[in-house]
Design an enzyme around this catalytic site. Structure first.
Site, PDB file in Angstrom:
ATOM      1  N   HIS B 218       1.113  -1.131   0.276  1.00  0.00           N
ATOM      2  CA  HIS B 218       0.310  -0.313   0.115  1.00  0.00           C
ATOM      3  C   HIS B 218       0.807   0.953   0.081  1.00  0.00           C
ATOM      4  CE1 HIS B 218      -3.363   1.877   0.754  1.00  0.00           C
ATOM      5  NE2 HIS B 218      -2.864   3.150   1.761  1.00  0.00           N
ATOM      6  N   HIS B 220       1.840   5.126  -0.953  1.00  0.00           N
ATOM      7  CA  HIS B 220       1.705   6.089  -0.481  1.00  0.00           C
ATOM      8  C   HIS B 220       2.587   7.797  -1.400  1.00  0.00           C
ATOM      9  CE1 HIS B 220      -1.975   7.341   1.842  1.00  0.00           C
ATOM     10  NE2 HIS B 220      -1.998   6.465   1.891  1.00  0.00           N
ATOM     11  N   CYS B 251      -4.039  15.446  -3.588  1.00  0.00           N
ATOM     12  CA  CYS B 251      -4.265  16.140  -4.765  1.00  0.00           C
ATOM     13  C   CYS B 251      -2.909  17.006  -4.060  1.00  0.00           C
ATOM     14  CB  CYS B 251      -5.375  16.582  -4.842  1.00  0.00           C
ATOM     15  SG  CYS B 251      -4.927  17.976  -5.673  1.00  0.00           S
ATOM     16  N   ASN B 262      -2.487   7.582  -2.565  1.00  0.00           N
ATOM     17  CA  ASN B 262      -2.389   6.445  -2.859  1.00  0.00           C
ATOM     18  C   ASN B 262      -1.885   6.676  -4.341  1.00  0.00           C
ATOM     19  OD1 ASN B 262      -1.951   3.675  -2.466  1.00  0.00           O
ATOM     20  ND2 ASN B 262      -3.999   3.569  -1.335  1.00  0.00           N
TER      21      ASN B 262
END
Lengths: 324, 324
Positions: B218, B220, B251, B262
């Site tokens: 996962h 970022h 954003c 992500n």
């Protein structure tokens, strides 16, 4: 597991890539302010202008003034780009302030060459020999060859590694005829077609045939693969990269939809330094230059570190808490 | 050279990651429209809501309505996220429409755990045992463990692989006590500290101790390393990734400076498919969903493919020219 280099060399191309594409007229002194800021970051190679037709590229109409007025820093080489002998003649005028070196320029896509420079492959081969004569006559060192569209082309599709090798062969052939010593072969992903796999494949093919040639990667981030492609290059031992502060030259958002900027310098520096690969660049100073670039162009730019921030500040804060 | 998988599995988290962070109130039917669009892309796992405190996360106040009204597609599993047993109870109500499965949740940074969930490591260990009881009593399968902040933490700094291993040990210990079969260990780069090198180091450490555990990443994209980190994971044979369509959830530009989305689903799909790794996803349909996501949130999103476009269209055009 891999062959990561200990240290890389970065050629900063932000001022040239960026101001070339911007639609708004940016005052010469603002361009110079960015160049001067970059001179203080530890970057040793900065491409600052292109000598091109001002009717086609209005943002470069003040190239001579930019070259005349930036503050030349000790130990930094400043470069200009040109695409033909007229541009080269303009660069020669500034020989005292610019590192004027010749590059033998090829393109792995004939379709792109026709569109971009109005030459077919045979014409370009003849032109590079003509240019080589001009460089030799001017006493300008020629130490670099480049292959545009080395990983794919919007007008020709996929590019076979064998096609890239033919271009590299041509570079070394013209160099041999002229007794030029080629130190670096630049492979450019001009239209953002590369993935880590094709980077490894093409770099591997060039390395197999020319084991002593230093390879440089010029990676456009059109499809978000820039940093991953740089990492794939690092794993192949590539230690020379072009990059643009803040990702200048592309703004995938409001101002220039779909424009393809070069891989972002501070994001590349961050990745390398965090992996123990020296860049010689002060990341904090570079992030400040990225913020200046954004202020100058007046819109968002694609760089991440300028938003996400460096980790060393967070590590310091943590230590301060632990210490107190 | 590397151990790339033949095929990867992607859990789409855009609806949950995205609508959780947006400041503007987005109508429920627009959220559902995005989920329905994603259902038609070939994605098999979509996380659509989180059951969290609506006072803390106003964007998820309509989570029950979203779950009630999206169109369930054949062959797709829809997931919800929860952080405590209250959230789990809310998810259970929707058992007919959601894939309700338990995850044993750990965190490699105690500082982050305290801030985020108001528990220290010992309290979290006790809480996971408590949660395990609740899952067992409800007859909910528990097949997954997760380690947050596995690559670094803004409040604790660098995280040693040994610390991650202790969390994975805890997951398997609690699983063994409850006769749960853990199929996947998710390693989360919650705050964007990872680089390809740390991905390889941490994944390698977990793989060495638990060679049979499937690892999920996962990632970022706070510092622009998301795709490069995914590539490093692929090289380690990782075949399970979380991702967000259009990079929803972050954003880095106007609306949410510094927010960390992500890794972008369509950028990840593009990289994999171009390298011959199957994703089962129709890239064109996914890019359309990304454009819909942008329209819904009303501002630019970080994804690249939605701007740069896929290559297959360019290859087709080239063939058409060659054929004609």
């Amino acid at each position: 597991m891999s062959d990561l280099p200990n240290r890389i060399s970065i050629k900063e191309e932000g001022p040239r890539e960026g101001f070339q594409i911007e639609s708004a007229a940016i005052p010469t002194e603002r361009k110079v302010a960015l160049i001067d800021a970059l001179s203080g970051t530890g970057l040793r190679k900065i491409q600052i202008v292109s000598f091109v037709n001002p009717r086609r590229v209005p943002g470069m109409a003040d190239a001579d003034d930019v070259v005349r007025t930036f503050r030349k820093a000790e130990g930094v080489d400043y470069y200009a780009l040109w695409l033909n002998l007229q541009g080269f003649e303009r660069a020669l005028v500034h020989r005292a302030r610019l590192a004027v070196r010749g590059t033998l320029q090829t393109c792995a896509s004939e379709a792109f060459l026709r569109r971009n420079q109005n030459r077919n492959l045979a014409q370009n081969e003849a032109y590079q020999r003509h240019v080589a004569d001009a460089y030799r006559n001017a006493g300008v060192p020629v130490d670099r060859g480049s292959v545009m569209a080395a990983f794919g082309c919007n007008f020709e599709g996929d590019i076979a590694p064998a096609t890239v090798l033919r271009m590299v062969d041509l570079i070394f052939a013209v160099a041999a005829e002229n007794a030029f010593q080629i130190d670096e072969i630049a492979l450019a992903d001009t239209m953002g077609w590369a993935t880590p796999r094709s980077i490894k494949r093409v770099v591997g093919a060039v390395r197999d045939r020319y084991p002593d040639a230093r390879i440089n990667l010029h990676l456009h981030d059109t499809r978000g693969m820039g940093i991953a492609n740089a990492y794939a290059g690092l794993e192949m031992g590539v230690d020379s990269f072009d990059a643009s502060v803040a990702g200048l030259g592309g703004c995938p958002f409001a101002a220039h939809p779909g424009a393809s900027g070069n891989v972002c310098t501070e994001d590349l520096v961050f990745m390398c330094e965090e992996m123990g690969i020296e860049t010689g660049v002060d990341l904090g100073a570079l992030i400040e230059a990225a913020h200046l670039a954004r202020d100058i162009v007046g819109h968002s730019l694609p760089g991440h570190l300028m938003q996400g921030g460096k980790l060393s500040a967070l590590r310091q804060a943590r230590k301060a808490v632990a210490g107190g």
